[in-house]
Design a protein around this motif. Structure first.
Motif, mmCIF file in Angstrom:
data_model
loop_
_atom_site.group_PDB
_atom_site.id
_atom_site.type_symbol
_atom_site.label_atom_id
_atom_site.label_comp_id
_atom_site.label_asym_id
_atom_site.label_seq_id
_atom_site.Cartn_x
_atom_site.Cartn_y
_atom_site.Cartn_z
ATOM 1 N N VAL A 1 0.864 -1.183 0.000
ATOM 2 C CA VAL A 1 0.000 0.000 0.000
ATOM 3 C C VAL A 1 0.898 1.231 0.000
ATOM 4 C CG1 VAL A 1 -1.838 1.235 1.200
ATOM 5 C CG2 VAL A 1 -1.736 -1.272 1.318
ATOM 6 N N TRP A 2 0.697 2.115 -0.988
ATOM 7 C CA TRP A 2 1.568 3.271 -1.153
ATOM 8 C C TRP A 2 0.905 4.600 -0.822
ATOM 9 C CZ3 TRP A 2 6.432 2.084 -1.350
ATOM 10 C CH2 TRP A 2 6.852 0.903 -1.968
ATOM 11 N N ALA A 3 -0.411 4.676 -0.935
ATOM 12 C CA ALA A 3 -1.056 5.990 -0.807
ATOM 13 C C ALA A 3 -2.479 5.836 -0.305
ATOM 14 C CB ALA A 3 -1.051 6.707 -2.159
ATOM 15 N N VAL A 4 -2.975 6.886 0.330
ATOM 16 C CA VAL A 4 -4.365 6.943 0.775
ATOM 17 C C VAL A 4 -4.919 8.320 0.422
ATOM 18 C CG1 VAL A 4 -3.676 7.693 3.098
ATOM 19 C CG2 VAL A 4 -5.931 6.666 2.755
ATOM 20 N N GLY A 5 -6.194 8.340 0.019
ATOM 21 C CA GLY A 5 -6.844 9.599 -0.321
ATOM 22 C C GLY A 5 -8.249 9.641 0.236
ATOM 23 N N TYR A 6 -8.725 10.838 0.527
ATOM 24 C CA TYR A 6 -10.065 11.030 1.078
ATOM 25 C C TYR A 6 -10.505 12.452 0.781
ATOM 26 C CZ TYR A 6 -7.608 13.620 4.724
ATOM 27 O OH TYR A 6 -6.823 14.531 5.381
ATOM 28 N N LYS A 7 -11.762 12.768 1.085
ATOM 29 C CA LYS A 7 -12.218 14.150 0.959
ATOM 30 C C LYS A 7 -13.217 14.459 2.065
ATOM 31 C CE LYS A 7 -15.734 13.014 -2.584
ATOM 32 N NZ LYS A 7 -16.169 13.316 -3.963
ATOM 33 N N LYS A 8 -13.274 15.721 2.456
ATOM 34 C CA LYS A 8 -14.165 16.148 3.525
ATOM 35 C C LYS A 8 -15.623 15.950 3.119
ATOM 36 C CE LYS A 8 -11.103 19.633 5.557
ATOM 37 N NZ LYS A 8 -10.938 21.074 5.869
ATOM 38 N N GLY A 9 -16.438 15.604 4.099
ATOM 39 C CA GLY A 9 -17.855 15.417 3.845
ATOM 40 C C GLY A 9 -18.203 14.090 3.222
ATOM 41 N N SER A 10 -17.232 13.198 3.124
ATOM 42 C CA SER A 10 -17.459 11.900 2.491
ATOM 43 C C SER A 10 -16.886 10.803 3.368
ATOM 44 C CB SER A 10 -16.798 11.860 1.114
ATOM 45 O OG SER A 10 -16.801 10.547 0.583
ATOM 46 N N ASN A 11 -17.494 9.626 3.301
ATOM 47 C CA ASN A 11 -16.971 8.453 3.997
ATOM 48 C C ASN A 11 -16.121 7.580 3.085
ATOM 49 O OD1 ASN A 11 -18.059 8.921 6.579
ATOM 50 N ND2 ASN A 11 -20.062 8.155 5.914
ATOM 51 N N GLN A 12 -15.891 8.049 1.862
ATOM 52 C CA GLN A 12 -15.103 7.279 0.911
ATOM 53 C C GLN A 12 -13.606 7.481 1.168
ATOM 54 O OE1 GLN A 12 -16.798 8.997 -2.655
ATOM 55 N NE2 GLN A 12 -17.942 7.131 -3.091
ATOM 56 N N VAL A 13 -12.883 6.375 1.122
ATOM 57 C CA VAL A 13 -11.428 6.395 1.263
ATOM 58 C C VAL A 13 -10.859 5.526 0.145
ATOM 59 C CG1 VAL A 13 -9.455 5.938 2.758
ATOM 60 C CG2 VAL A 13 -11.634 6.629 3.770
ATOM 61 N N VAL A 14 -9.779 6.001 -0.484
ATOM 62 C CA VAL A 14 -9.195 5.280 -1.606
ATOM 63 C C VAL A 14 -7.734 4.959 -1.285
ATOM 64 C CG1 VAL A 14 -8.592 7.430 -2.817
ATOM 65 C CG2 VAL A 14 -8.839 5.309 -4.109
ATOM 66 N N PHE A 15 -7.310 3.773 -1.717
ATOM 67 C CA PHE A 15 -5.948 3.311 -1.460
ATOM 68 C C PHE A 15 -5.263 2.963 -2.779
ATOM 69 C CE2 PHE A 15 -8.589 2.150 2.183
ATOM 70 C CZ PHE A 15 -7.897 2.759 3.219
ATOM 71 N N GLY A 16 -4.010 3.397 -2.905
ATOM 72 C CA GLY A 16 -3.197 3.053 -4.065
ATOM 73 C C GLY A 16 -2.179 1.994 -3.695
ATOM 74 N N CYS A 17 -2.095 0.930 -4.500
ATOM 75 C CA CYS A 17 -1.277 -0.238 -4.151
ATOM 76 C C CYS A 17 -0.422 -0.677 -5.334
ATOM 77 C CB CYS A 17 -2.189 -1.390 -3.718
ATOM 78 S SG CYS A 17 -3.379 -0.974 -2.435
ATOM 79 N N ASP A 18 0.361 -1.718 -5.117
ATOM 80 C CA ASP A 18 1.225 -2.261 -6.163
ATOM 81 C C ASP A 18 0.444 -2.648 -7.416
ATOM 82 O OD1 ASP A 18 3.858 -2.114 -5.355
ATOM 83 O OD2 ASP A 18 3.821 -4.031 -4.299
ATOM 84 N N ASN A 19 -0.732 -3.238 -7.215
ATOM 85 C CA ASN A 19 -1.468 -3.819 -8.334
ATOM 86 C C ASN A 19 -2.792 -3.130 -8.632
ATOM 87 O OD1 ASN A 19 0.481 -5.941 -8.744
ATOM 88 N ND2 ASN A 19 -0.298 -6.866 -6.855
ATOM 89 N N GLY A 20 -2.967 -1.907 -8.112
ATOM 90 C CA GLY A 20 -4.177 -1.190 -8.445
ATOM 91 C C GLY A 20 -4.683 -0.306 -7.322
ATOM 92 N N THR A 21 -5.934 0.092 -7.465
ATOM 93 C CA THR A 21 -6.581 1.039 -6.559
ATOM 94 C C THR A 21 -7.891 0.451 -6.065
ATOM 95 O OG1 THR A 21 -5.620 2.913 -7.760
ATOM 96 C CG2 THR A 21 -7.539 3.377 -6.398
ATOM 97 N N ILE A 22 -8.196 0.698 -4.805
ATOM 98 C CA ILE A 22 -9.479 0.267 -4.251
ATOM 99 C C ILE A 22 -10.109 1.410 -3.477
ATOM 100 C CG2 ILE A 22 -8.363 -0.744 -2.203
ATOM 101 C CD1 ILE A 22 -10.728 -2.820 -2.283
ATOM 102 N N MET A 23 -11.403 1.616 -3.685
ATOM 103 C CA MET A 23 -12.162 2.599 -2.911
ATOM 104 C C MET A 23 -13.131 1.876 -2.014
ATOM 105 S SD MET A 23 -14.786 5.606 -4.133
ATOM 106 C CE MET A 23 -13.559 6.885 -4.293
#
Length: 360
Positions: A332-354
């Motif tokens: 796992v290399w990265a994490v992203g999010y935004k205010k007002g949302s419960n969504q979190v996204v992760f960047g990994c070796d083999n792709g992205t998952i939200m």
């Protein structure tokens, strides 16, 4: 200039916790399902922070985590969420930038930036821009609707690890392996408005303070976190406590006290009080370098990602480990999010998952 090789540290979990985790992953509610319910009824995590489990059992945080979107790709080095559109911005180790629509499950845009890794890319939504930083030492700015290249310039003398966009002013921070941080003003044709020097190794990440946007924090492989004011080239102060290099830093906006999160090659994350300049808690349990940290914008949880392939969820008040996720996408290399949302996204070796995180 590649990633550091770090010897494996002794696993800090007790044998009882290991058995409980094995039971957890073997249960019908394992991480391979698209929906996970984390409650004290089904999952029991022993704290690695010295909190008495018996006294805190009633404070277990029940979470429902739904896997909303998965996109397989080459190694993802950074992720960002658009504040208004259902878009995930991902920069890839292959030198490509992608915008994925998590609502329609389609690719909005995909274009080659350079032959070298693009380690960081961010939306500047009110300008309809993407700003991207690469190992070729260049910053590039694109209109994400037309893909027109707005600006391209050499920003550093070595790999650029991170870009951070100021929340209100026309500024972008960049951090580099040349040990320098720079502040760029796009209203003045991207002139370098300030240089910040003081680190003695690669600067891996920078983050603006949301409660005082004239200050920011930096993380470096010299093992320190430094706090700066954008008007001064020298740091205000230094936080020193990790045993190895620091890969990531993020402000922790929960509560009134200004706090910081950091993640390190010593396999730990730390919570810092920036007023007292002290470490409030060390979050231990990862078995490899901690590469990404964040505090969930809507829930009382801290999220850490690691090269051990796991995502760990910690209670932001008790600092207790709530759960461990592994989606089988590698490091796992990265994490992203935004205010007002419960969504979190992760960047990994083999792709992205939200995922969507909600309390039950």
């Amino acid at each position: 200039m590649g990633k550091r090789l770090v010897p494996r540290m002794k696993d800090l979990h007790s044998s009882l916790e290991t058995k409980l985790n094995q039971w957890r992953y073997a249960s019908p509610y394992s991480y391979s399902n698209s929906i996970h319910y984390f409650t004290s009824k089904y999952f029991l995590s022993l704290p690695s922070t010295g909190i008495n489990l018996k006294n805190n059992a009633h404070q277990s945080l029940p979470l429902k985590i739904e896997k909303e979107y998965v996109q397989n790709s080459e190694r993802v080095k950074s992720v960002d969420l658009h504040p208004a559109e259902p878009w995930i911005l991902a920069s890839l180790h292959s030198g490509t930038i992608c915008i994925w629509n998590c609502q329609s499950q389609t690719v909005e845009k995909s274009f080659k930036v350079t032959e070298l890794p693009v380690r960081s890319a961010k939306f500047i939504a009110h300008k309809n821009w993407i700003v991207a930083a690469a190992d070729d030492t260049f910053i590039r700015v694109y209109n994400y609707n037309t893909l027109e290249k707005i600006k391209e310039f050499e920003a550093h003398k070595d790999y650029i690890r991170c870009v951070a966009v100021h929340p209100t002013l026309p500024y972008v921070l960049t951090a580099s392996d040349d040990m320098v941080i720079k502040l760029w003003d796009w209203e003045k044709d991207w002139i370098c408005a300030q240089r910040f020097e003081g680190h003695s190794h690669y600067v891996m990440q920078v983050a603006f303070n949301p409660k005082d946007s004239l200050t920011f924090a930096s993380a470096s492989l010299d093992g320190t976190i430094k706090i700066w004011n954008i008007s001064s080239p020298a740091p205000n102060f230094t936080l020193d406590g990790h045993l190895k290099g620091v890969n990531c830093v993020e402000y922790f906006t929960g509560g009134d006290e200004p706090k910081l999160l950091s993640g390190s090659d010593d396999f730990s994350a730390k919570v810092w009080d920036s007023q007292s300049k002290s470490c409030l808690q060390t979050l231990e349990g990862h078995s490899h370098n901690v590469t990404s940290v964040c505090a969930h914008p809507e829930l009382p949880i801290i999220i850490t990602g690691s090269e051990d392939g796991t995502i760990r969820i910690w209670h932001s008040t008790t600092y207790r480990l709530e759960n461990t996720l592994n989606y089988g996408l590698g490091r796992v290399w990265a994490v992203g999010y935004k205010k007002g949302s419960n969504q979190v996204v992760f960047g990994c070796d083999n792709g992205t998952i939200m995922v969507n995180m909600n309390s039950t």
